[in-house]
Design an enzyme around this catalytic site. Structure first.
Site, PDB file in Angstrom:
ATOM      1  N   SER A  11      19.787  35.974  -1.455  1.00  0.00           N
ATOM      2  CA  SER A  11      19.462  34.772  -2.238  1.00  0.00           C
ATOM      3  C   SER A  11      20.705  34.193  -2.902  1.00  0.00           C
ATOM      4  O   SER A  11      20.864  32.969  -2.999  1.00  0.00           O
ATOM      5  CB  SER A  11      18.452  35.098  -3.347  1.00  0.00           C
ATOM      6  OG  SER A  11      17.307  35.695  -2.802  1.00  0.00           O
ATOM      7  N   LYS A  68      22.418  40.020  -8.988  1.00  0.00           N
ATOM      8  CA  LYS A  68      21.647  40.091 -10.243  1.00  0.00           C
ATOM      9  C   LYS A  68      21.000  41.458 -10.394  1.00  0.00           C
ATOM     10  O   LYS A  68      20.792  42.175  -9.419  1.00  0.00           O
ATOM     11  CB  LYS A  68      20.573  38.992 -10.303  1.00  0.00           C
ATOM     12  CG  LYS A  68      19.454  39.089  -9.238  1.00  0.00           C
ATOM     13  CD  LYS A  68      18.274  39.984  -9.602  1.00  0.00           C
ATOM     14  CE  LYS A  68      17.241  40.077  -8.494  1.00  0.00           C
ATOM     15  NZ  LYS A  68      16.372  41.236  -8.502  1.00  0.00           N
ATOM     16  N   ASP A  80      13.926  33.689  -5.440  1.00  0.00           N
ATOM     17  CA  ASP A  80      15.021  33.993  -6.379  1.00  0.00           C
ATOM     18  C   ASP A  80      16.200  33.013  -6.258  1.00  0.00           C
ATOM     19  O   ASP A  80      17.136  33.087  -7.052  1.00  0.00           O
ATOM     20  CB  ASP A  80      15.576  35.412  -6.113  1.00  0.00           C
ATOM     21  CG  ASP A  80      14.705  36.481  -6.736  1.00  0.00           C
ATOM     22  OD1 ASP A  80      13.838  36.135  -7.567  1.00  0.00           O
ATOM     23  OD2 ASP A  80      14.896  37.667  -6.405  1.00  0.00           O
ATOM     24  N   PRO A 111      25.458  45.326  -2.203  1.00  0.00           N
ATOM     25  CA  PRO A 111      24.612  46.167  -1.351  1.00  0.00           C
ATOM     26  C   PRO A 111      23.435  45.369  -0.776  1.00  0.00           C
ATOM     27  O   PRO A 111      22.897  44.488  -1.450  1.00  0.00           O
ATOM     28  CB  PRO A 111      24.127  47.258  -2.312  1.00  0.00           C
ATOM     29  CG  PRO A 111      25.140  47.308  -3.403  1.00  0.00           C
ATOM     30  CD  PRO A 111      25.656  45.908  -3.543  1.00  0.00           C
ATOM     31  N   ALA A 168      19.646  44.750   0.911  1.00  0.00           N
ATOM     32  CA  ALA A 168      18.263  45.214   0.693  1.00  0.00           C
ATOM     33  C   ALA A 168      18.228  46.199  -0.473  1.00  0.00           C
ATOM     34  O   ALA A 168      17.776  47.330  -0.351  1.00  0.00           O
ATOM     35  CB  ALA A 168      17.697  45.836   1.970  1.00  0.00           C
ATOM     36  N   ALA A 169      18.715  45.741  -1.595  1.00  0.00           N
ATOM     37  CA  ALA A 169      18.972  46.634  -2.723  1.00  0.00           C
ATOM     38  C   ALA A 169      18.208  46.263  -3.978  1.00  0.00           C
ATOM     39  O   ALA A 169      18.209  47.003  -4.950  1.00  0.00           O
ATOM     40  CB  ALA A 169      20.470  46.608  -3.030  1.00  0.00           C
ATOM     41  N   GLY A 170      17.577  45.079  -3.993  1.00  0.00           N
ATOM     42  CA  GLY A 170      16.955  44.602  -5.228  1.00  0.00           C
ATOM     43  C   GLY A 170      17.950  43.859  -6.090  1.00  0.00           C
ATOM     44  O   GLY A 170      17.758  43.696  -7.292  1.00  0.00           O
ATOM     45  N   MET A 171      19.045  43.378  -5.464  1.00  0.00           N
ATOM     46  CA  MET A 171      20.096  42.681  -6.217  1.00  0.00           C
ATOM     47  C   MET A 171      20.249  41.230  -5.775  1.00  0.00           C
ATOM     48  O   MET A 171      21.226  40.562  -6.113  1.00  0.00           O
ATOM     49  CB  MET A 171      21.429  43.408  -6.057  1.00  0.00           C
ATOM     50  CG  MET A 171      21.368  44.841  -6.541  1.00  0.00           C
ATOM     51  SD  MET A 171      22.984  45.602  -6.531  1.00  0.00           S
ATOM     52  CE  MET A 171      23.676  44.882  -8.011  1.00  0.00           C
ATOM     53  N   ALA A 172      19.289  40.740  -5.009  1.00  0.00           N
ATOM     54  CA  ALA A 172      19.255  39.339  -4.558  1.00  0.00           C
ATOM     55  C   ALA A 172      20.485  38.929  -3.749  1.00  0.00           C
ATOM     56  O   ALA A 172      20.930  37.784  -3.827  1.00  0.00           O
ATOM     57  CB  ALA A 172      19.061  38.391  -5.747  1.00  0.00           C
ATOM     58  N   GLY A 173      21.019  39.867  -2.978  1.00  0.00           N
ATOM     59  CA  GLY A 173      22.232  39.595  -2.200  1.00  0.00           C
ATOM     60  C   GLY A 173      22.100  38.395  -1.275  1.00  0.00           C
ATOM     61  O   GLY A 173      22.985  37.534  -1.231  1.00  0.00           O
TER      62      GLY A 173
HETATM   63  P1  ATP Z   1      15.940  40.771  -3.421  1.00  0.00           P
HETATM   64  O1  ATP Z   1      16.503  41.332  -4.674  1.00  0.00           O
HETATM   65  O2  ATP Z   1      15.876  39.252  -3.427  1.00  0.00           O
HETATM   66  O3  ATP Z   1      14.708  41.451  -2.927  1.00  0.00           O
HETATM   67  P2  ATP Z   1      17.572  42.345  -1.752  1.00  0.00           P
HETATM   68  O4  ATP Z   1      18.832  42.665  -2.463  1.00  0.00           O
HETATM   69  O5  ATP Z   1      16.489  43.371  -1.841  1.00  0.00           O
HETATM   70  O6  ATP Z   1      17.043  40.967  -2.299  1.00  0.00           O
HETATM   71  P3  ATP Z   1      18.937  41.242   0.510  1.00  0.00           P
HETATM   72  O7  ATP Z   1      20.235  41.952   0.403  1.00  0.00           O
HETATM   73  O8  ATP Z   1      18.877  39.844   0.068  1.00  0.00           O
HETATM   74  O9  ATP Z   1      17.796  42.073  -0.243  1.00  0.00           O
HETATM   75  O10 ATP Z   1      18.516  41.380   2.028  1.00  0.00           O
HETATM   76  C1  ATP Z   1      17.232  41.492   2.513  1.00  0.00           C
HETATM   77  C2  ATP Z   1      17.245  41.214   4.016  1.00  0.00           C
HETATM   78  O11 ATP Z   1      17.597  39.834   4.235  1.00  0.00           O
HETATM   79  C3  ATP Z   1      18.265  42.044   4.755  1.00  0.00           C
HETATM   80  O12 ATP Z   1      17.619  43.077   5.449  1.00  0.00           O
HETATM   81  C4  ATP Z   1      18.976  41.068   5.708  1.00  0.00           C
HETATM   82  O13 ATP Z   1      18.756  41.369   7.069  1.00  0.00           O
HETATM   83  C5  ATP Z   1      18.403  39.686   5.408  1.00  0.00           C
HETATM   84  N1  ATP Z   1      19.486  38.700   5.128  1.00  0.00           N
HETATM   85  C6  ATP Z   1      19.574  37.470   5.607  1.00  0.00           C
HETATM   86  N2  ATP Z   1      20.664  36.831   5.158  1.00  0.00           N
HETATM   87  C7  ATP Z   1      21.323  37.680   4.364  1.00  0.00           C
HETATM   88  C8  ATP Z   1      22.527  37.609   3.607  1.00  0.00           C
HETATM   89  N3  ATP Z   1      23.303  36.523   3.597  1.00  0.00           N
HETATM   90  N4  ATP Z   1      22.877  38.688   2.875  1.00  0.00           N
HETATM   91  C9  ATP Z   1      22.093  39.793   2.864  1.00  0.00           C
HETATM   92  N5  ATP Z   1      20.943  39.919   3.573  1.00  0.00           N
HETATM   93  C10 ATP Z   1      20.550  38.884   4.320  1.00  0.00           C
END
Ligand code: ATP
Length: 294
Positions: free
Chosen positions: A104, A11, A137, A95, A97-102
């Protein structure tokens, strides 16, 4: 069913406002969420050996119980009294830890995937109720599409899909901690707020210019100061012809909205050439078929 394959979509936030910091430390938000056509693939296979086995390709991520995929699967098994075995294979493209809810969105795919694999007949509401226990999220990711998210992220209102456009999504090679961003946000002292209500109207009207004029994310007040590359990418996108550009979530990913593919490709080329980001996608919004405008 023996095997289920699902795509877990990333997202972006077209708008992100923080209304206040509650006394309990949670932030009350008002966000416009939009799924984009960048996805991880999850394959669920029944196994004779009870329990959850996770395999990951495409990223260095822990495959143990800390992974949100395992957390979601354990929760479903416990709640539904399931004593079955499942092998889950994740192919990571979003990506991290990108702010893309990977994370979640992977967890959200687990609810759908296990529901189908084991014929659990969980309703969307039930899955969302369980999902919020994994992360704020997750309920949105279970639903997908375009949505207004309020409260701490659990109060969701479905919106019609915005008009089609071309997106450039660029994740600079820096790590931004969501915790750092929220801790350094002075939520109760913000003087400017994005016009989320105006954007809601623009989405309902199918007015792309009305949307792009109102892109706004209060978390940029923290990140842009600390990570100048975010502003540099936004500038390159706008110079290449983006209608507008914004950081997604707590960053550092930046997206630009374009009306012409050619200009989007020009932005991608320049971002790569100038070394501002290596993970760069030319993509679009993703709304499931049949989600049509009401
Ligand atoms: P958000 O937008 O919700 O803040 P994000 O894109 O910033 O999410 P994620 O990619 O969800 O961040 O990852 C954050 C941390 O969660 C990572 O450092 C990772 O170690 C941990 N994590 C646990 N399970 C997963 C997974 N299936 N995919 C990605 N990261 C995961």
């Amino acid at each position: 069913m023996e095997k289920v394959i699902r795509k877990a979509y990333a997202k972006i936030n077209l708008g992100l406002d923080v209304l206040r910091r509650r006394p309990d430390g949670y932030h009350e938000v008002k966000m416009i969420m939009q799924t984009v056509d960048i996805w991880d693939q999850l394959t669920f296979t029944r196994s004779a050996k009870p329990g959850i086995m996770l395999q990951i390709a495409g990223a260095e991520l822990p495959a143990g119980r800390d992974n949100l995929i395992c957390k979601a699967a354990e929760l479903v098994m416990r709640e539904m009294n399931l004593n079955e075995g499942v092998e889950i294979e994740l192919v990571k493209k979003i990506p991290i830890a990108a702010g893309m809810a990977g994370g979640s969105t992977d967890a959200a795919a687990v609810f759908h995937g296990l529901n189908e694999l084991f014929d659990l007949e969980m309703s969307l509401e039930k899955m969302k109720e369980l999902g919020v226990k994994i992360g704020a999220d997750v309920p949105y990711c279970i639903m997908g599409g375009t949505a207004l998210s309020e409260g701490i992220g659990e109060k969701l209102t479905k919106l019609p899909p915005p008009p089609e456009c071309v997106l450039v999504v660029a994740k600079p090679d820096i790590n931004v901690s969501t915790k750092f961003v929220y801790e350094n946000l002075h939520a109760n002292r913000l003087t400017e707020h994005p016009d989320i209500d105006g954007m809601l109207q623009a989405i309902k009207d199918g007015n792309l210019t009305g949307i792009t004029q109102r892109l706004g994310n209060v978390l940029e007040t923290v990140t842009v100061k600390n990570y100048p590359v975010i502003e540099q990418i936004k500038t390159v996108m706008k110079e290449a012809g983006a209608e507008n550009a914004l950081m997604s979530g707590s960053g550092p990913t930046v997206f630009g909205i374009f009306t012409q593919e050619r200009r989007a490709q020009e932005a991608e080329r320049r971002i790569r050439e100038e070394g501002l980001a290596f993970q760069v996608f030319v993509t679009g919004f993703y709304n499931e078929e049949g989600e049509g405008r009401s």
